[in-house]
Design a protein around this motif. Sequence first.
Motif, PDB file in Angstrom:
ATOM      1  N   UNK A  52     -26.989  15.719  35.508  1.00 14.88           N
ATOM      2  CA  UNK A  52     -26.693  17.150  35.592  1.00 14.88           C
ATOM      3  C   UNK A  52     -27.998  17.914  35.763  1.00 14.88           C
ATOM      4  N   UNK A  53     -27.907  19.083  36.412  1.00 14.44           N
ATOM      5  CA  UNK A  53     -29.065  19.982  36.432  1.00 14.44           C
ATOM      6  C   UNK A  53     -29.092  20.716  35.090  1.00 14.44           C
ATOM      7  N   UNK A  54     -30.168  21.433  34.843  1.00 16.10           N
ATOM      8  CA  UNK A  54     -30.324  22.133  33.567  1.00 16.10           C
ATOM      9  C   UNK A  54     -29.223  23.174  33.360  1.00 16.10           C
ATOM     10  N   UNK A  55     -28.813  23.854  34.434  1.00 12.08           N
ATOM     11  CA  UNK A  55     -27.818  24.924  34.314  1.00 12.08           C
ATOM     12  C   UNK A  55     -26.423  24.397  33.993  1.00 12.08           C
ATOM     13  N   UNK A  56     -26.094  23.193  34.432  1.00  6.06           N
ATOM     14  CA  UNK A  56     -24.743  22.668  34.252  1.00  6.06           C
ATOM     15  C   UNK A  56     -24.647  21.552  33.222  1.00  6.06           C
ATOM     16  N   UNK A  57     -25.718  21.337  32.492  1.00 10.54           N
ATOM     17  CA  UNK A  57     -25.693  20.321  31.443  1.00 10.54           C
ATOM     18  C   UNK A  57     -24.637  20.712  30.417  1.00 10.54           C
ATOM     19  N   UNK A  58     -23.681  19.843  30.115  1.00  9.13           N
ATOM     20  CA  UNK A  58     -22.597  20.211  29.183  1.00  9.13           C
ATOM     21  C   UNK A  58     -23.128  20.615  27.820  1.00  9.13           C
ATOM     22  N   UNK A  59     -22.599  21.708  27.338  1.00 10.19           N
ATOM     23  CA  UNK A  59     -22.978  22.191  26.012  1.00 10.19           C
ATOM     24  C   UNK A  59     -22.179  21.409  24.984  1.00 10.19           C
ATOM     25  N   UNK A  60     -22.869  20.897  24.007  1.00  7.56           N
ATOM     26  CA  UNK A  60     -22.188  20.139  22.971  1.00  7.56           C
ATOM     27  C   UNK A  60     -21.746  21.101  21.877  1.00  7.56           C
ATOM     28  N   UNK A  61     -20.457  21.092  21.603  1.00  5.72           N
ATOM     29  CA  UNK A  61     -19.946  21.947  20.532  1.00  5.72           C
ATOM     30  C   UNK A  61     -19.714  21.086  19.304  1.00  5.72           C
ATOM     31  N   UNK A  62     -19.894  21.689  18.159  1.00  2.26           N
ATOM     32  CA  UNK A  62     -19.726  20.969  16.911  1.00  2.26           C
ATOM     33  C   UNK A  62     -18.253  20.946  16.525  1.00  2.26           C
ATOM     34  N   UNK A  63     -17.842  19.856  15.978  1.00  2.00           N
ATOM     35  CA  UNK A  63     -16.462  19.722  15.539  1.00  2.00           C
ATOM     36  C   UNK A  63     -16.381  19.993  14.046  1.00  2.00           C
ATOM     37  N   UNK A  64     -15.192  20.243  13.578  1.00  2.00           N
ATOM     38  CA  UNK A  64     -15.022  20.471  12.147  1.00  2.00           C
ATOM     39  C   UNK A  64     -15.119  19.143  11.414  1.00  2.00           C
ATOM     40  N   UNK A  65     -15.540  19.201  10.200  1.00  2.00           N
ATOM     41  CA  UNK A  65     -15.697  18.000   9.391  1.00  2.00           C
ATOM     42  C   UNK A  65     -14.322  17.587   8.878  1.00  2.00           C
ATOM     43  N   UNK A  66     -14.033  16.321   8.997  1.00  2.00           N
ATOM     44  CA  UNK A  66     -12.739  15.819   8.545  1.00  2.00           C
ATOM     45  C   UNK A  66     -12.636  15.929   7.029  1.00  2.00           C
ATOM     46  N   UNK A  67     -11.423  16.117   6.571  1.00  2.00           N
ATOM     47  CA  UNK A  67     -11.182  16.201   5.126  1.00  2.00           C
ATOM     48  C   UNK A  67     -11.123  14.791   4.543  1.00  2.00           C
ATOM     49  N   UNK A  68     -12.274  14.221   4.361  1.00  2.00           N
ATOM     50  CA  UNK A  68     -12.347  12.908   3.735  1.00  2.00           C
ATOM     51  C   UNK A  68     -12.143  13.092   2.234  1.00  2.00           C
ATOM     52  N   UNK A  69     -11.789  12.040   1.531  1.00  2.00           N
ATOM     53  CA  UNK A  69     -11.614  12.176   0.071  1.00  2.00           C
ATOM     54  C   UNK A  69     -12.858  12.742  -0.622  1.00  2.00           C
ATOM     55  N   UNK A  70     -14.045  12.329  -0.157  1.00  2.00           N
ATOM     56  CA  UNK A  70     -15.278  12.833  -0.766  1.00  2.00           C
ATOM     57  C   UNK A  70     -15.449  14.330  -0.502  1.00  2.00           C
ATOM     58  N   UNK A  71     -15.171  14.771   0.738  1.00  2.00           N
ATOM     59  CA  UNK A  71     -15.287  16.201   1.059  1.00  2.00           C
ATOM     60  C   UNK A  71     -14.273  17.027   0.281  1.00  2.00           C
TER      61      UNK A  71
END
Length: 126
Positions: A52-71
């Motif tokens: 990809x060129x710099x302008x079209x490099x996919x933006x990485x979005x953060x996902x929500x943290x799963x509700x693990x037993x520890x969380x």
Amino acid sequence: MNPQCARCGKVVYPTEKVNCLDKYWHKGCFHCEVCKMALNMNNYKGYEKKPYCNAHYPKQSFTTVADTPENLRLKQQSELQSQVKYKRDFEESKGRGFSIVTDTPELQRLKRTQEQISNVCDYILQ
């Protein structure tokens, strides 16, 4: 044996070979996935083994943290601590219906004005 181009699938000869992103490309086939801008080893950005060129490099979005037993346990513990602090603050402030304020010149002036108004009202009502 010469490798195949990752984009067009044709044979890539050594004189036109670009080795990048664990693949081989023709110089003309090594372009941005979106805008088709010609890329080289200095201006490309790779994402999921695609250039990809710099302008079209996919933006990485953060996902929500799963509700693990520890969380879930940490969330519950945090809420309990918050409720304990809130209750403790409430208990400490209970019974203090008012706070003591020192007499500032402005407060003294307001008291005198209220007394004068009260005296005038008493005089009129008599």
